[in-house]
Design a protein around this motif. Sequence first.
Motif, PDB file in Angstrom:
ATOM      1  N   VAL A 101      23.483  19.845  -8.969  1.00 40.55           N
ATOM      2  CA  VAL A 101      22.784  18.582  -9.221  1.00 40.55           C
ATOM      3  C   VAL A 101      23.718  17.611  -9.957  1.00 40.55           C
ATOM      4  N   GLU A 102      24.514  18.165 -10.886  1.00 40.76           N
ATOM      5  CA  GLU A 102      25.463  17.329 -11.652  1.00 40.76           C
ATOM      6  C   GLU A 102      26.428  16.603 -10.711  1.00 40.76           C
ATOM      7  N   GLU A 103      26.938  17.356  -9.731  1.00 42.42           N
ATOM      8  CA  GLU A 103      27.912  16.775  -8.810  1.00 42.42           C
ATOM      9  C   GLU A 103      27.255  15.704  -7.920  1.00 42.42           C
ATOM     10  N   ILE A 104      26.053  15.997  -7.470  1.00 44.64           N
ATOM     11  CA  ILE A 104      25.357  14.991  -6.649  1.00 44.64           C
ATOM     12  C   ILE A 104      25.114  13.732  -7.488  1.00 44.64           C
ATOM     13  N   LEU A 132       9.156  13.158   0.428  1.00 44.76           N
ATOM     14  CA  LEU A 132      10.492  13.321  -0.160  1.00 44.76           C
ATOM     15  C   LEU A 132      11.493  12.320   0.414  1.00 44.76           C
ATOM     16  N   ILE A 133      11.353  12.026   1.704  1.00 45.75           N
ATOM     17  CA  ILE A 133      12.309  11.113   2.334  1.00 45.75           C
ATOM     18  C   ILE A 133      12.226   9.718   1.693  1.00 45.75           C
ATOM     19  N   GLN A 137      11.105   9.247  -1.493  1.00 51.25           N
ATOM     20  CA  GLN A 137      11.533   9.398  -2.883  1.00 51.25           C
ATOM     21  C   GLN A 137      13.045   9.335  -3.029  1.00 51.25           C
ATOM     22  N   THR A 138      13.759   9.684  -1.959  1.00 47.65           N
ATOM     23  CA  THR A 138      15.218   9.780  -2.054  1.00 47.65           C
ATOM     24  C   THR A 138      15.955   8.643  -1.349  1.00 47.65           C
ATOM     25  N   TYR A 139      15.243   7.825  -0.577  1.00 48.38           N
ATOM     26  CA  TYR A 139      15.927   6.732   0.118  1.00 48.38           C
ATOM     27  C   TYR A 139      16.579   5.815  -0.911  1.00 48.38           C
ATOM     28  N   PRO A 140      17.814   5.319  -0.728  1.00 46.96           N
ATOM     29  CA  PRO A 140      18.633   5.288   0.484  1.00 46.96           C
ATOM     30  C   PRO A 140      19.655   6.430   0.580  1.00 46.96           C
ATOM     31  N   PHE A 141      19.405   7.566  -0.078  1.00 52.23           N
ATOM     32  CA  PHE A 141      20.404   8.630  -0.051  1.00 52.23           C
ATOM     33  C   PHE A 141      19.955   9.818   0.788  1.00 52.23           C
ATOM     34  N   SER A 142      20.922  10.531   1.331  1.00 52.51           N
ATOM     35  CA  SER A 142      20.671  11.824   1.967  1.00 52.51           C
ATOM     36  C   SER A 142      21.933  12.659   1.752  1.00 52.51           C
ATOM     37  N   LEU A 143      21.849  13.947   2.053  1.00 53.00           N
ATOM     38  CA  LEU A 143      22.996  14.826   1.836  1.00 53.00           C
ATOM     39  C   LEU A 143      23.624  15.244   3.158  1.00 53.00           C
ATOM     40  N   ASP A 144      24.921  15.077   3.232  1.00 45.57           N
ATOM     41  CA  ASP A 144      25.669  15.462   4.418  1.00 45.57           C
ATOM     42  C   ASP A 144      25.874  16.973   4.432  1.00 45.57           C
ATOM     43  N   LEU A 171      17.280  11.638  -9.344  1.00 48.23           N
ATOM     44  CA  LEU A 171      17.418  11.418  -7.901  1.00 48.23           C
ATOM     45  C   LEU A 171      18.173  12.587  -7.258  1.00 48.23           C
ATOM     46  N   ALA A 172      19.210  13.061  -7.935  1.00 50.53           N
ATOM     47  CA  ALA A 172      20.010  14.185  -7.414  1.00 50.53           C
ATOM     48  C   ALA A 172      19.142  15.440  -7.292  1.00 50.53           C
ATOM     49  N   LYS A 173      18.307  15.667  -8.281  1.00 49.79           N
ATOM     50  CA  LYS A 173      17.434  16.841  -8.261  1.00 49.79           C
ATOM     51  C   LYS A 173      16.471  16.755  -7.061  1.00 49.79           C
ATOM     52  N   THR A 174      15.938  15.573  -6.819  1.00 45.59           N
ATOM     53  CA  THR A 174      15.014  15.397  -5.693  1.00 45.59           C
ATOM     54  C   THR A 174      15.750  15.501  -4.361  1.00 45.59           C
ATOM     55  N   LEU A 175      16.985  15.011  -4.314  1.00 43.16           N
ATOM     56  CA  LEU A 175      17.773  15.131  -3.073  1.00 43.16           C
ATOM     57  C   LEU A 175      18.028  16.592  -2.731  1.00 43.16           C
ATOM     58  N   LYS A 176      18.339  17.382  -3.753  1.00 43.05           N
ATOM     59  CA  LYS A 176      18.561  18.810  -3.514  1.00 43.05           C
ATOM     60  C   LYS A 176      17.258  19.463  -3.049  1.00 43.05           C
TER      61      LYS A 176
END
Length: 225
Positions: free
Chosen positions: A16-19, A123-124, A126-133, A179-184
């Motif tokens: 999460v820290e890195e994200i 969730l989509i 809550q995290t917009y505009p980010f996603s994880l590659d 935000l990072a936590k939610t993206l994960k």
Amino acid sequence: MESLETELERARALSVEEIADRIETIGFECTHCGACCRSEENCGGEDDQTPHTATVFPDEIRQIQSREEYDWRDVARPMPYGIVDEAGETFEWALQTDSCGDCTFYEENGGEGGCSIHGDRPLICQTYPFSLDSVSPDTADGLGTTEPMGGVVEREGIVRAHECEGLGRDISRADAEALAKTLKKRAVRELTEAIDVRDNYEPADSDGVVVHDSEGTKRPDGTPL
Ligand code: SF4
């Protein structure tokens, strides 16, 4: 190509820290413009306007339904890919849209856009505009998710940033970490959903529209087939 199980393992091990570091580098603050909740062309009278299309999972649909005793179809519609002339098989659900093609839960007050189901938005959203590659299923195989707006405009490590006027603005460390936590959480959720869709898939033997999701095969009103 890696198995979904391998991708899931990797998603669970994400830092999460890195994200959060990557999100801080890109920067983001919501301007409440509402662009990610509306159709691209909005209500301009064009016959061929593209409606807002964002993935919502079955448990998220039920959570939203429980707010107001909504009908399944008040909340979601079959993902349009694969459907022609109101027939065909598709994977997953999209947030329902209004007559303008906007998300049905979008509302405007005093020139500012808002979400009428903010606490229960998927969730989509809550995290917009980010996603994880590299941990998200491939949309092309029907197991992926559809972002509410355009393509990727920036990448920092595994963090992808999609089209949004709020990108590049300062974000606090606390907000970046949240935000990072939610993206994960979303990455893990998308992969478990994709695995269940794959495992529960059975070719449909039915007329009309058929939707395959993590719980099996359904009609457009959400009832099992
Ligand atoms: S659910 Fe809410 S945040 Fe998500 S697209 Fe609709 S209005 Fe926007």
